[in-house]
Design an enzyme around this catalytic site. Sequence first.
Site, short mmCIF file in Angstrom:
data_model
loop_
_atom_site.label_atom_id
_atom_site.label_comp_id
_atom_site.label_asym_id
_atom_site.label_seq_id
_atom_site.Cartn_x
_atom_site.Cartn_y
_atom_site.Cartn_z
N LYS A 248 -2.62 -4.86 -12.94
CA LYS A 248 -2.74 -6.24 -13.38
C LYS A 248 -2.28 -6.36 -14.84
O LYS A 248 -2.33 -5.37 -15.57
CB LYS A 248 -4.19 -6.73 -13.21
CG LYS A 248 -5.25 -5.91 -13.96
CD LYS A 248 -5.36 -6.30 -15.43
CE LYS A 248 -6.21 -5.37 -16.22
NZ LYS A 248 -6.04 -5.57 -17.68
N TYR B 160 -9.99 -10.50 -16.37
CA TYR B 160 -11.23 -10.09 -15.70
C TYR B 160 -12.22 -11.25 -15.63
O TYR B 160 -12.90 -11.44 -14.63
CB TYR B 160 -11.86 -8.91 -16.42
CG TYR B 160 -11.12 -7.61 -16.27
CD1 TYR B 160 -11.15 -6.91 -15.07
CD2 TYR B 160 -10.38 -7.08 -17.32
CE1 TYR B 160 -10.47 -5.70 -14.93
CE2 TYR B 160 -9.71 -5.87 -17.20
CZ TYR B 160 -9.76 -5.20 -16.00
OH TYR B 160 -9.08 -4.01 -15.86
#
Length: 342
Positions: A113, A197
Amino acid sequence: MRYLKNKIKKNNKGKLGIALVGLGGYAGGQLAPALQQTKHCYLAGIVTGTPSKIPLWKDKYNIPVENIYNYDNYDTIKDNPDIDIIYVVLPNSMHAEYTVRGFEAGKHVICEKPMALTVEECDKMIAASKKADKFLSIGYRLHFDPYHLDMIRMGTQKEYGAIKKIVSEFLQPSIKGEWRLDKKYSGGGPLMDLGIYCLQGVIYITGMEPVAVTAQTFPVSDKEKFTDIEETLDWQMEMPDGMIAECRTSYSGSANRIKAEAEKGWFELDPAFYYAGLKGTTADGKIIFHAPLSQQAKQMDDIALSIKNKKASIVPGEMGRRDVKIIEAIYKAMRTGERVVI
């Protein structure tokens, strides 16, 4: 060397071979050690542009010389039956290229990511996956972590009633000179690295995707360090039911939590986003505790098992694309000061 290669294959019978592309801190500190614990996959090869790293990796993990590649001969990995999965662990700006090339080599791909710098790049990666008829997964390790699975259960099953508010923060100092501070490689500041996140947590705890965002940034504390990226970013995500999530990320300070406030109480993780040492508590005094495990080993095993069973990944490329689209909206809101509809 051929004997060693055959011995490695024999010892890993039934497992899928993973080649790590990029041997930085995350690959060396987390992924390679985790691959010593996995049951459905193993470290089969490496791809690096730094020749000086090869002897250490080769000796430490018994990697055959035939399974060691550089960025120039990377495409010849298509001829190597030992390698089933490419794990792209490169700077963000290189994700799209090496993912697409991985598919063109006929391999499944896990991409760290954020998936890419733009939605357009994400679309190219997904198209390459479909053309190759191979699986694309994004390295969202927390989808496999038991603490976060508890948060998902409590949120989506409304164990404390409907969620009225979520607050999430991930602040962590950066190191001057690292590639994450260079927009050419990172695509942005802490939102691309840490804030994703927070964004993800809000979505999987509520089971909803935001319909609009607003965002605010602040003057940087060090103009030499933060030349073309934000240092700190606040943003708000408006969910379909009207709930507002308040998020903050920064390359200065320290915070690492996510808290959901609901009709009948609250539940939170603090710390929430580290590799280990997470702690969960609830309004009624419950302590969320799980035995230590490697998030990365669980992630890679689950992805490998889904490939073996020919089932879609729970962290597919479409999820990565969704998040990049939201990130683009947050940056637009930051630049314009306006509410941006997604």
